[in-house]
Structure formats: structure tokens, C-alpha cells
Design an enzyme around this catalytic site. Structure first.
Site, PDB file in Angstrom:
ATOM      1  N   ASP A  85      -8.353 -18.465  -8.491  1.00 27.30           N
ATOM      2  CA  ASP A  85      -7.542 -19.441  -7.754  1.00 27.30           C
ATOM      3  C   ASP A  85      -6.783 -20.301  -8.757  1.00 27.30           C
ATOM      4  O   ASP A  85      -7.368 -21.140  -9.436  1.00 27.30           O
ATOM      5  CB  ASP A  85      -8.431 -20.318  -6.867  1.00 27.30           C
ATOM      6  CG  ASP A  85      -7.614 -21.184  -5.911  1.00 27.30           C
ATOM      7  OD1 ASP A  85      -6.398 -21.320  -6.123  1.00 27.30           O
ATOM      8  OD2 ASP A  85      -8.200 -21.712  -4.954  1.00 27.30           O
ATOM      9  N   TYR A 114      -7.439 -30.241   8.504  1.00 28.99           N
ATOM     10  CA  TYR A 114      -6.623 -30.172   7.279  1.00 28.99           C
ATOM     11  C   TYR A 114      -6.116 -31.567   6.915  1.00 28.99           C
ATOM     12  O   TYR A 114      -6.585 -32.171   5.993  1.00 28.99           O
ATOM     13  CB  TYR A 114      -5.470 -29.175   7.455  1.00 28.99           C
ATOM     14  CG  TYR A 114      -4.751 -28.924   6.151  1.00 28.99           C
ATOM     15  CD1 TYR A 114      -5.277 -28.048   5.214  1.00 28.99           C
ATOM     16  CD2 TYR A 114      -3.554 -29.574   5.849  1.00 28.99           C
ATOM     17  CE1 TYR A 114      -4.640 -27.833   4.002  1.00 28.99           C
ATOM     18  CE2 TYR A 114      -2.902 -29.361   4.646  1.00 28.99           C
ATOM     19  CZ  TYR A 114      -3.445 -28.494   3.723  1.00 28.99           C
ATOM     20  OH  TYR A 114      -2.807 -28.291   2.521  1.00 28.99           O
ATOM     21  N   SER A 125      -8.692 -25.946   0.943  1.00 37.46           N
ATOM     22  CA  SER A 125      -7.685 -26.552   0.077  1.00 37.46           C
ATOM     23  C   SER A 125      -7.711 -28.078   0.272  1.00 37.46           C
ATOM     24  O   SER A 125      -8.729 -28.719   0.029  1.00 37.46           O
ATOM     25  CB  SER A 125      -6.311 -25.957   0.370  1.00 37.46           C
ATOM     26  OG  SER A 125      -5.402 -26.244  -0.648  1.00 37.46           O
ATOM     27  N   HIS A 176      -6.433 -18.158  -4.005  1.00 39.32           N
ATOM     28  CA  HIS A 176      -6.491 -19.262  -3.051  1.00 39.32           C
ATOM     29  C   HIS A 176      -6.615 -18.775  -1.608  1.00 39.32           C
ATOM     30  O   HIS A 176      -6.865 -19.568  -0.716  1.00 39.32           O
ATOM     31  CB  HIS A 176      -5.239 -20.124  -3.210  1.00 39.32           C
ATOM     32  CG  HIS A 176      -5.364 -21.498  -2.647  1.00 39.32           C
ATOM     33  ND1 HIS A 176      -6.331 -22.393  -3.051  1.00 39.32           N
ATOM     34  CD2 HIS A 176      -4.650 -22.141  -1.689  1.00 39.32           C
ATOM     35  CE1 HIS A 176      -6.190 -23.530  -2.377  1.00 39.32           C
ATOM     36  NE2 HIS A 176      -5.190 -23.390  -1.543  1.00 39.32           N
TER      37      HIS A 176
END
Length: 709
Positions: free
Chosen positions: A643, A479, A559, A678
């Protein structure tokens, strides 16, 4: 920035469902994605944006493109011989009862439960030793399970509740108020709530936040000015009182309001970005009391965690990158009057309160450590945790002397424990019965060296007795942003991957919160490349130590992690065999023009800030760094058509660029989940299907014709 547009018909010429000629090396015939001639100019530098038309999520042309891409993708996936076997194993493993930690509201104890394959968790309750009953069943909200529960808040006495629902995965919410005793709806549904909780003021009403509904598409149009409202029960939403955010001086992208447990104070947090906030307080016991500023800049993160009368306890990273708790009197709460209560340490603090105590949870190299303090700041004990992993839930109401916490790691499914705050003892409350033997697997933490010499931790999980021969299918997940920490947690999907002899590796990249604000800031703006370098170095560590090789390595993230994958695969396409960017931020020149994207500027900067910032962003923006003639890894882009956090146009444009420029035989596909957002609230049935497709695509492109195990 100037924009030049060559006009042309927006009819069928934009998109055609014809196939491109099949080349000698290609294995997929992609739909043709036509190019426009839009050119943006940044600091006198022209930048083409040929797929700008895919940003229009309301157009028939975009809808036709989505349909055609999905047809190609699912035709490909359906030919993978073991796809159905993976789905069946996921369904079987997923099918066990799951129970959330209980919590008390009024005379009832509530808990979330899923009987196995229900699309959404059901909320049950029981009174004393009585039998349990269904309180709220989100599976009844819609036939296909795509309307989910997005929040639940009770009044202090537990007699009323308000719950938020999300439709199709959207961040826009509706609020429904019910009598908690009878479960009957007590007034009209509130609409158009976004990035908000519900915080009650007595039984009279509650505070919530939202934006004005944008013109055009509510899924992609920019939302920039958050506002806090007070809703009085029994009145129309049109009559709701504006509390903060109505004037230019109060303009912020994210504003939250919450009432203290004793219902004396209202605190308001106002932020222009996802990092840093102003903090205000209002005494609700005094009529027409002013909103008093505590922090008037956005240079730090701050919130009030507790109060005893007028004594406030504030969690802050102001002059304390790893966070501390300070005390101050509400009558004069300026920073110069703060007194350390729990000082900063070398480890990052997450704080909770419950049963008349404070609980300081620290991350020690991403592993939980919990200390208990009294209200004078005296250390009572270190909580002896069930193992090495992640503990959460240390907190509850002040009068409750028992509460429940949960514990998990990469190989142990989440279990819950009942904790006695006075003795520090706890007992097992619930342990899942799952068809997965944790004793057959191991998780080990290693430290590797990134490009600039920084030491980065990584946890590697796999079957015991793994042979380090460079041929183990491996998913490297990351991430690296927004101060978010990746701590060990069990995943049913990852368990299926491990069963197939797969390795699951998670590095704690810079940009995250594992080592506090300094670690976060080291992966932001002009230092964002550090995050990609950390990820690349993690892959090289796995390869150098024979865990895997480039032919058996997949990189995955969602993301901001989707950006990580997009940047890594375009910078080092030779490093991995498979790339799996999910709901990614992939157009770094325009991300801030959609929905609340401008709020991410603390981490990224924007293309309008300066020529230097523009050139830096363009230098790693995945949409803009795909080159002709390069063989990129086999890529499965995943997104949802609803999203409204990271709009699907990012993924659409990235997939179109890849399909146009990919050299060699590796497929570049996009899987677009319809009526999905999302990720939060995604029905279990859709989640299982998606993981089956991701794992099947990954193993198939690593050369497997049948499942490894």
C-alpha cells in the site's frame, strides 16, 4: 520539530518471534514487538515513537515482523469453526456473470465482463451485431492475478489505445500502447506514472502525469512535485516533453491534464491538496499558444466539462458550495466573465454530458435525482429512475444519441439500462442473475442527532421482519472525509452478511460530500472531531433503538474510514464489540511525511502547522491515544504490504501499540495481505478470503459458535 534518537543495533534484537507469557485473560500469544527510544519534539513537547522502525518497509526486521504477525493471525482465524463456510458462501454468491455498461470507441462497442470468479474483469468488444471477442484480459498479466488494469484510453477515432497496469496494488503505473484493431503493442512500455490518466492528442501522442522516482522505498518515500508530460508516439520516454510542473512556481502535489472532446483545448488542473485546484487552458489549434489561467488560487474545485467552439462550460463550487455550471469565452475566461448556466441548488451537483445534452445528477439525502438540460440551459426532463438508490453513467460522446447508465442500492445488484437522449425512455440492457433475493430485505433511511445537534442521515439495511431485540449482529460502516459521498450500492460481501441476519448501517457523516462543501469543511482540521461524534451518535442510535447492542456491534471503515474506526474505538472502547480498521491513516503526527500524504492537509492539517494543530491531532491520533489498562474491542487491523497510498506502517504501529497495551481478553490482530496495495485491483480470490476472515472474526467475537443462519 526536533528528533532525538538513542542508537542501538538494528539486528535481531529489534524483533523476536518469542511469545509473550500467556496471562489469565489473554487468548492470543503475540510476537514481541521491540521498542526503540526515538522521541520527536513538537513545539517543545516530546512524543515517543517506539515503533518507528516498522516504517522501514525494506528492512528484514519489518519483513520478519509481518511474517510473525500473519502467522499468529491466521492461526487464530483457522480455529473459527465457520470460517470456511463463510468463504464457500461468498464464492457461491460471487460466482455470477457481471457486465459493465458498454461504451463505443471507433467502430467497436466495448464492455467489461467477469464470468464469476475471475480475479480481474476482461474487456470484450464487438462490431455492430457481430460476435464478441476478447480485447484485453488482465488475468493474463500475472499468474496470481495481482497485476491489474488501472486505466484504458482510446484515441478519438478508436484506432489506438493506451492502458495502465498496476503491479501488486501499487499506485505506480506502467503504460502500454497498442493498435486497437490488431491488439499489437506498438512501442516500448512507459514506466513510473502515478496518479494519472491518459489523454490523447489526436493520434500523435498523449498527456500523462508523474513524480520523479523517490530515493529509497518507492512505496513509502515522499512524493511532492507532480509533473505533466507529453509523450509523442514513436519516441523514447526520455524525450517526453515537460508541459507543467518543472519549476518551483509550478510545484503542486497533484496535476492533471486532459484534452477536450473536440481536441481543441488542453486543460490543466493543479492542486496542493485533495481539495481545491488552479485551472489553466491552452488552445491546441494555435501553435505556441500560452497556458491561460482561469483560476489562479486553490480555494475552490473547478473543471471544464464541455466546450462548443470557444464557449467553455465549467463545473465549480466557487461561491457555490453545492456546485454549479457556468459558461465563459475561452478568449477571456476570468471569473468576472462567468455566467450561470445551471445555477447552484440546495442539493449537490454531479454533472455529465452526452448525446448533445447535459445531465445534472443531484444527491437528495444521498439518493440520486437526474435532470436533463440542453446546451442553452433549458430543462428538458427529470429522468425517471428505476427506484430509490444510486444512478451513474449519465454521459457519453456528443454524437451518440444512446448511452448506458447503471442503477443500484444496498439490496439491488447493479443493473444497466440503455437510455435514449431524445425521448428520455430507457430499456433494461442487463440484469444480473444472482442467488440473492432482494425482496427478502429492506433499506430504510433515518435521521439521527449528533452531539452538537446536527441532523445526520443513515441508511439501515436488514432482513424484513427483523426483531428489534438488541441482539442483531451489526456492522456500522463509515468514511467521513475528503468530500467523498457514500451513496447506496450493492455489495456481494454485504449480501452474505445480511443473509446471516446481520444489519448493515451507513451514516453520511460530516467530512463527506453529501451536502456540499460546507458539510465537507465541517469535518476537517479543527472540526474533525465532528466526524467521530457523528459516528458515535450513529452507534448510539442503533443501540437505543434496539437494532443491536454494544455486544453485537462492529465498526468498520477503510483509509480515512480506518482513521474513523481507530479514533472511535480509542475514544469509546465501550461502544462496540469489534473494530475493523482497514488500510487506515492512524499516525496523525507523521502521515504527511509518506508518499503523497502531505496532500491530505486540507482535511487534517499537519503537526507542523502550529502548536494548536499539533495538540488537536495528537488528541485523536489513534496510535497516540491507546492507553494502558483499557479493554479495547476485539480488533482485526487489515492492510497490504504494497500500500503506497496509506503506507502499512500506520497499521503496523497501531497494532503494535494495541497488542502492548490491551487489557482483557479481546484479541488485537493484524492481517497483512502480501503483494497487495490500497484495495483497487485486488484479485477476487483475495477479496473473498479477506471478507471471509473479517466476517468470521466479527461473528466469533460476538459470541457465535456457529453461523446464525
Amino acid at each position: 520539530m526536533k528528533k532525538y534518537l538513542v542508537l542501538f543495533s538494528l539486528g535481531a534484537s529489534i524483533f523476536a518471534c518469542k511469545s509473550q507469557p500467556k496471562t489469565e485473560t489473554s487468548i492470543v500469544n503475540y510476537p514481541i514487538t521491540h521498542k526503540s527510544e526515538i522521541v520527536d519534539t513538537y513545539f517543545e513537547i516530546p512524543v515517543a515513537d517506539p515503533y518507528r522502525w516498522l516504517e522501514d518497509d525494506m528492512s528484514e526486521e519489518t519483513g520478519a515482523w509481518v511474517k510473525a504477525q500473519n502467522e499468529v493471525t491466521f492461526n487464530y482465524l483457522e480455529k473459527i469453526p465457520f470460517r470456511e463456510a463463510l468463504k464457500q458462501r461468498l464464492e457461491k454468491l460471487w460466482n455470477y456473470e457481471k457486465l459493465g455498461s458498454p461504451f463505443k470507441e471507433g467502430n467497436y462497442t466495448y464492455f467489461y465482463k467477469n464470468n464469476g470468479l475471475q480475479n480481474q474483469y476482461v474487456i470484450y468488444r464487438k462490431q455492430g451485431e457481430g460476435s464478441e471477442e476478447v480485447f484485453l484480459d488482465p488475468n493474463t498479466f500475472s499468474e496470481d492475478g495481482t497485476t491489474s488494469l488501472a486505466g484504458l484510453s482510446f484515441t478519438k477515432d478508436g484506432s489506438l489505445a493506451a492502458y495502465l497496469i498496476s503491479e501488486g496494488g501499487s499506485d505506480w503505473r506502467k503504460a502500454i500502447v497498442i493498435n486497437a484493431q490488431t491488439k499489437e503493442v506498438v512501442e516500448d512500455t512507459l514506466t513510473d506514472i502515478k496518479f494519472s490518466g491518459i489523454s490523447w492528442k489526436g493520434n500523435e501522442g498523449f498527456y500523462y502525469s508523474s513524480y520523479d522516482k523517490p530515493e529509497g522505498s518507492e512505496l513509502s518515500a515522499k512524493t511532492d512535485q507532480h509533473k505533466v508530460y507529453y509523450h509523442k508516439l514513436g519516441t523514447s520516454q526520455k524525450e517526453d516533453q515537460m508541459v507543467y510542473g518543472s519549476v518551483d512556481a509550478e510545484k503542486h502535489r497533484y496535476i492533471g491534464a486532459s484534452v477536450s472532446e473536440d481536441e481543441r483545448y488542453l486543460q490543466i488542473s493543479a492542486a496542493v491538496s485533495t481539495s481545491g485546484n488552479k485551472l489553466f487552458i491552452k488552445d491546441l489549434l494555435k501553435k505556441d499558444s500560452p497556458l491561460v489561467p482561469i483560476i489562479e488560487d486553490t480555494d475552490s474545485d473547478n473543471y471544464i466539462i464541455e466546450n462548443e467552439g470557444s464557449k467553455l462550460y465549467i463545473v465549480t463550487n466557487r461561491n457555490a458550495p453545492n456546485k454549479r455550471i457556468v459558461t465563459v469565452n475561452a478568449d477571456n475566461p476570468a471569473e468576472e466573465n462567468w455566467v450561470d448556466f445551471i445555477p447552484e441548488t440546495e442539493n449537490v451537483l454531479t454533472a455529465g454530458t452526452g448525446g448533445g445534452y447535459f445531465f445534472a445528477e443531484y444527491m437528495v439525502d444521498a439518493i440520486s435525482k437526474v435532470l436533463q438540460y440542453d446546451y442553452e440551459g433549458n430543462l428538458i426532463r427529470e429522468v425517471r429512475l428505476p427506484g430509490v438508490g444510486s444512478a451513474s453513467g449519465f454521459g457519453g460522446k456528443k454524437e451518440n444519441k444512446e448511452f448506458y447508465f447503471s442503477f443500484t442500492n444496498y439490496i439491488i445488484p447493479g443493473s444497466s439500462f440503455k437510455y435514449n437522449v431524445e425521448t428520455g425512455e430507457y430499456t433494461s440492457y442487463w440484469k444480473p442473475s444472482i442467488d440473492f433475493n432482494s425482496d427478502d430485505y429492506e433499506s430504510n433511511q433515518v435521521f439521527y442527532t449528533s452531539k452538537d445537534g446536527t441532523k445526520v442521515p443513515m441508511i439501515i439495511t436488514h432482513k424484513k421482519g427483523l426483531e428489534l431485540n438488541g441482539k442483531n449482529p451489526t456492522i456500522l460502516y463509515g468514511y467521513g472525509g475528503f468530500n467523498i459521498s457514500l451513496t447506496p450500492a450493492f455489495s456481494i460481501a454485504n449480501a452474505v452478511w445480511l443473509e446471516q441476519g446481520g444489519i448493515y448501517a451507513v451514516p453520511n457523516l460530516r467530512g463527506g460530500g453529501e451536502y456540499g462543501k460546507k458539510w465537507h469543511d465541517a469535518g476537517t482540521k479543527m472540526q474533525k472531531q465532528n466526524v467521530f461524534d457523528d459516528f458515535i451518535a450513529a452507534a448510539e442510535y442503533l443501540i437505543d433503538n434496539k437494532y443491536t447492542s454494544s455486544d453485537y456491534l462492529a465498526v468498520r471503515g477503510g483509509s480515512n474510514g480506518g482513521l474513523l474506526v481507530g479514533a472511535t474505538m480509542t475514544q469509546r472502547p465501550d461502544l462496540m464489540k469489534v473494530a475493523l480498521p482497514a488500510v487506515g491513516v492512524l499516525d496523525m503526527l507523521r502521515y504527511h511525511t509518506f508518499t503523497a500524504g502531505a496532500g491530505w492537509a486540507y482535511d487534517y492539517g499537519t503537526s507542523e502547522d502550529s502548536k494548536e494543530m499539533f495538540e488537536y491531532l495528537k488528541g485523536y491520533s489513534p496510535v497516540h491515544t491507546i492507553k494502558e489498562g483499557v479493554e479495547y474491542p476485539a480488533t482485526l487491523v487489515t492492510t497490504g504490504d504494497h500500500d503506497d497510498r496509506v503506507v502499512p506502517a500506520h497499521s503496523f504501529k497501531f497494532a503494535a501499540e494495541l497488542q502492548d497495551k490491551q487489557s482483557g481478553k479481546n484479541p488485537t490482530l493484524i492481517r497483512i495481505e502480501t503483494n497487495a496495495g490500497h484495495g483497487a485491483g485486488t484479485p477476487v480470490s483475495k477479496t473473498i478470503e479477506q471478507y471471509a476472515d473479517i466476517f468470521a472474526f466479527t461473528l466469533y467475537n460476538m459470541g457465535f459458535e456457529k453461523l446464525p443462519y
